[in-house]
Design a protein around this motif. Structure first.
Motif, PDB file in Angstrom:
ATOM      1  N   GLY A  70       0.841  -1.191   0.000  1.00 51.89           N
ATOM      2  CA  GLY A  70       0.000   0.000   0.000  1.00 51.89           C
ATOM      3  C   GLY A  70       0.873   1.237   0.000  1.00 51.89           C
ATOM      4  N   LEU A  71       0.658   2.136  -0.949  1.00 52.88           N
ATOM      5  CA  LEU A  71       1.500   3.318  -1.114  1.00 52.88           C
ATOM      6  C   LEU A  71       0.695   4.599  -0.944  1.00 52.88           C
ATOM      7  CD1 LEU A  71       3.521   2.291  -4.321  1.00 52.88           C
ATOM      8  CD2 LEU A  71       4.208   2.015  -1.920  1.00 52.88           C
ATOM      9  N   MET A  72       1.320   5.598  -0.307  1.00 50.99           N
ATOM     10  CA  MET A  72       0.743   6.933  -0.196  1.00 50.99           C
ATOM     11  C   MET A  72       1.573   7.889  -1.035  1.00 50.99           C
ATOM     12  SD  MET A  72       0.432   9.499   3.108  1.00 50.99           S
ATOM     13  CE  MET A  72       2.206   9.844   3.115  1.00 50.99           C
ATOM     14  N   HIS A  73       0.941   8.516  -2.029  1.00 51.10           N
ATOM     15  CA  HIS A  73       1.615   9.519  -2.842  1.00 51.10           C
ATOM     16  C   HIS A  73       1.836  10.786  -2.025  1.00 51.10           C
ATOM     17  CE1 HIS A  73       1.851  12.423  -6.374  1.00 51.10           C
ATOM     18  NE2 HIS A  73       2.765  11.525  -6.663  1.00 51.10           N
ATOM     19  N   LYS A  74       2.765  11.623  -2.455  1.00 48.92           N
ATOM     20  CA  LYS A  74       3.061  12.859  -1.719  1.00 48.92           C
ATOM     21  C   LYS A  74       1.856  13.802  -1.651  1.00 48.92           C
ATOM     22  CE  LYS A  74       5.147  14.837  -5.894  1.00 48.92           C
ATOM     23  NZ  LYS A  74       6.425  15.237  -6.526  1.00 48.92           N
ATOM     24  N   THR A  75       0.875  13.616  -2.538  1.00 49.69           N
ATOM     25  CA  THR A  75      -0.343  14.422  -2.495  1.00 49.69           C
ATOM     26  C   THR A  75      -1.361  13.881  -1.494  1.00 49.69           C
ATOM     27  OG1 THR A  75      -1.393  13.111  -4.246  1.00 49.69           O
ATOM     28  CG2 THR A  75      -0.103  15.046  -4.934  1.00 49.69           C
ATOM     29  N   GLY A  76      -1.090  12.685  -0.938  1.00 57.28           N
ATOM     30  CA  GLY A  76      -2.037  12.059  -0.018  1.00 57.28           C
ATOM     31  C   GLY A  76      -2.879  10.990  -0.668  1.00 57.28           C
ATOM     32  N   LYS A  77      -2.847  10.892  -1.993  1.00 57.79           N
ATOM     33  CA  LYS A  77      -3.598   9.844  -2.690  1.00 57.79           C
ATOM     34  C   LYS A  77      -2.925   8.489  -2.434  1.00 57.79           C
ATOM     35  CE  LYS A  77      -6.267  12.963  -4.609  1.00 57.79           C
ATOM     36  NZ  LYS A  77      -6.208  13.301  -6.027  1.00 57.79           N
ATOM     37  N   THR A  78      -3.712   7.418  -2.494  1.00 52.95           N
ATOM     38  CA  THR A  78      -3.175   6.087  -2.226  1.00 52.95           C
ATOM     39  C   THR A  78      -3.321   5.186  -3.437  1.00 52.95           C
ATOM     40  OG1 THR A  78      -5.282   5.276  -1.349  1.00 52.95           O
ATOM     41  CG2 THR A  78      -3.728   6.251   0.226  1.00 52.95           C
ATOM     42  N   THR A  79      -2.484   4.162  -3.490  1.00 50.83           N
ATOM     43  CA  THR A  79      -2.571   3.150  -4.534  1.00 50.83           C
ATOM     44  C   THR A  79      -2.026   1.848  -3.966  1.00 50.83           C
ATOM     45  OG1 THR A  79      -2.094   2.646  -6.862  1.00 50.83           O
ATOM     46  CG2 THR A  79      -0.296   3.599  -5.566  1.00 50.83           C
ATOM     47  N   GLU A  80      -2.304   0.745  -4.637  1.00 54.19           N
ATOM     48  CA  GLU A  80      -1.911  -0.574  -4.143  1.00 54.19           C
ATOM     49  C   GLU A  80      -1.197  -1.366  -5.228  1.00 54.19           C
ATOM     50  OE1 GLU A  80      -5.522  -1.675  -1.112  1.00 54.19           O
ATOM     51  OE2 GLU A  80      -5.983  -1.668  -3.258  1.00 54.19           O
ATOM     52  N   ILE A  81      -0.277  -2.200  -4.801  1.00 60.02           N
ATOM     53  CA  ILE A  81       0.390  -3.160  -5.680  1.00 60.02           C
ATOM     54  C   ILE A  81       0.062  -4.548  -5.158  1.00 60.02           C
ATOM     55  CG2 ILE A  81       2.612  -4.075  -6.463  1.00 60.02           C
ATOM     56  CD1 ILE A  81       3.750  -1.248  -6.164  1.00 60.02           C
TER      57      ILE A  81
END
Length: 308
Positions: A70-81
């Motif tokens: 689980g990743l948090m982008h520097k803008t606060g948005k999240t994404t998953e691998i």
């Protein structure tokens, strides 16, 4: 004139420093399952990927079989691998929608602090809540992991409890809900040690919005929980919180377990413990194999007096 130039120079340096600081990484790792590795830009060797790691655009993630990241982008948005393979951070970043995300960033960082508490050593003292857990007494008590009194902003609440001594396979529980006049308005049987209550259901439609919940062993009402009082938040209540929630919903969907954790953090910070608990439950139901989520949930329960 010289003094003015000096002030301008200092202000400029502060501004540049702030921008550089805000942009010194592309993503941070919020959750990590598997023997995953990180290959930093310019490095010949990969290293173990750790929760809390900062990832830059030139880095690569080498995900193992069955991985979840689980990743948090520097803008606060999240994404998953999910799953095995090599992923370039620059490619992942292309799929992140840009735009204002101040609310999302705030609560994603809230999650990050909990997962990486060595960066915020006063976190425990700041968020040490004193909410009373619903605990019955005696060896045959049904101890519910919920506050004895709670506001509920959402429409659903998940209640979980410990099986008391003497419960055997096939034994059932009865969940009863009364209004403030002690009239039973809802009853449900279950063999599970949890129940999901839908307060949008017509059966629970009730103008007062005040509910008394109690759980019994079927056939023996001496084996029971303490009473749990739930107050459904009205549209006129907690207006600022509801406005902040609307802003969060405009930036973050609830379609992933990671985002549900972010919503749980929002509710926790705003004192809506039952809503937070429910979001943790939903996240774990979606991805029960992610230990980071399990640990976050356990820490949440302990910090809020809901478990030992």
């Amino acid at each position: 004139m010289r003094k003015f130039i000096s002030y301008a120079l200092v202000a400029g340096m502060i501004l540049v420093s702030g921008v550089v600081s805000a942009q010194d990484y592309a993503f941070r790792v919020l959750a990590n399952k598997g023997e995953n590795q990180l290959k930093k830009a310019g490095s010949a060797q990969a290293e173990t990927l750790k929760t809390g790691a900062k990832l830059n655009s030139g880095d690569e993630i080498i995900a193992s079989e069955g991985a979840y990241i689980g990743l948090m982008h520097k803008t606060g948005k999240t994404t998953e691998i999910r799953g095995a393979g090599t992923k370039k951070i620059s490619d992942i970043e292309k799929n992140i929608s840009t735009g204002s995300s101040s609310i999302a960033s705030r609560y994603a960082q809230f999650v990050m602090n909990k997962m990486n508490e060595e960066e915020n050593t006063d976190y425990r003292s700041r968020l040490n809540a004193t909410g009373a857990v619903s605990r019955a007494t005696g060896s045959a008590a049904i101890n519910v992991m919920a506050p004895s009194q709670a506001d509920l902003l959402g429409s659903t609440a998940i209640l979980r409890w410990d099986a008391p001594e003497g419960m055997e396979e096939g034994d059932l529980y009865i969940v009863k809900i009364e209004n403030i006049f002690n009239e039973v308005i809802y009853s449900e049987e279950t063999a599970k040690t949890s129940v999901e209550l839908d307060f949008a259901d017509e059966a629970l439609a009730y103008d007062m919005g005040l509910y008394l919940v109690k759980i019994y062993k079927k056939g023996d009402e001496e084996i029971a929980s303490s009473e749990i009082g739930i107050k459904k938040v009205k549209s006129s209540d907690k207006v600022e919180v509801q406005e902040s929630l609307a802003n969060l919903k405009s930036e973050v969907s609830e379609d992933s377990p990671l985002n549900k954790i972010i919503y749980a953090s929002f509710y926790e910070e705003n004192g809506l413990i039952l809503d937070a608990l429910t979001k943790y439950e939903e996240a774990i139901k979606m991805s029960p194999e992610i230990e980071d989520f399990q640990e976050l949930y356990q820490n949440f329960l302990i910090k809020n007096g809901l478990a030992e």
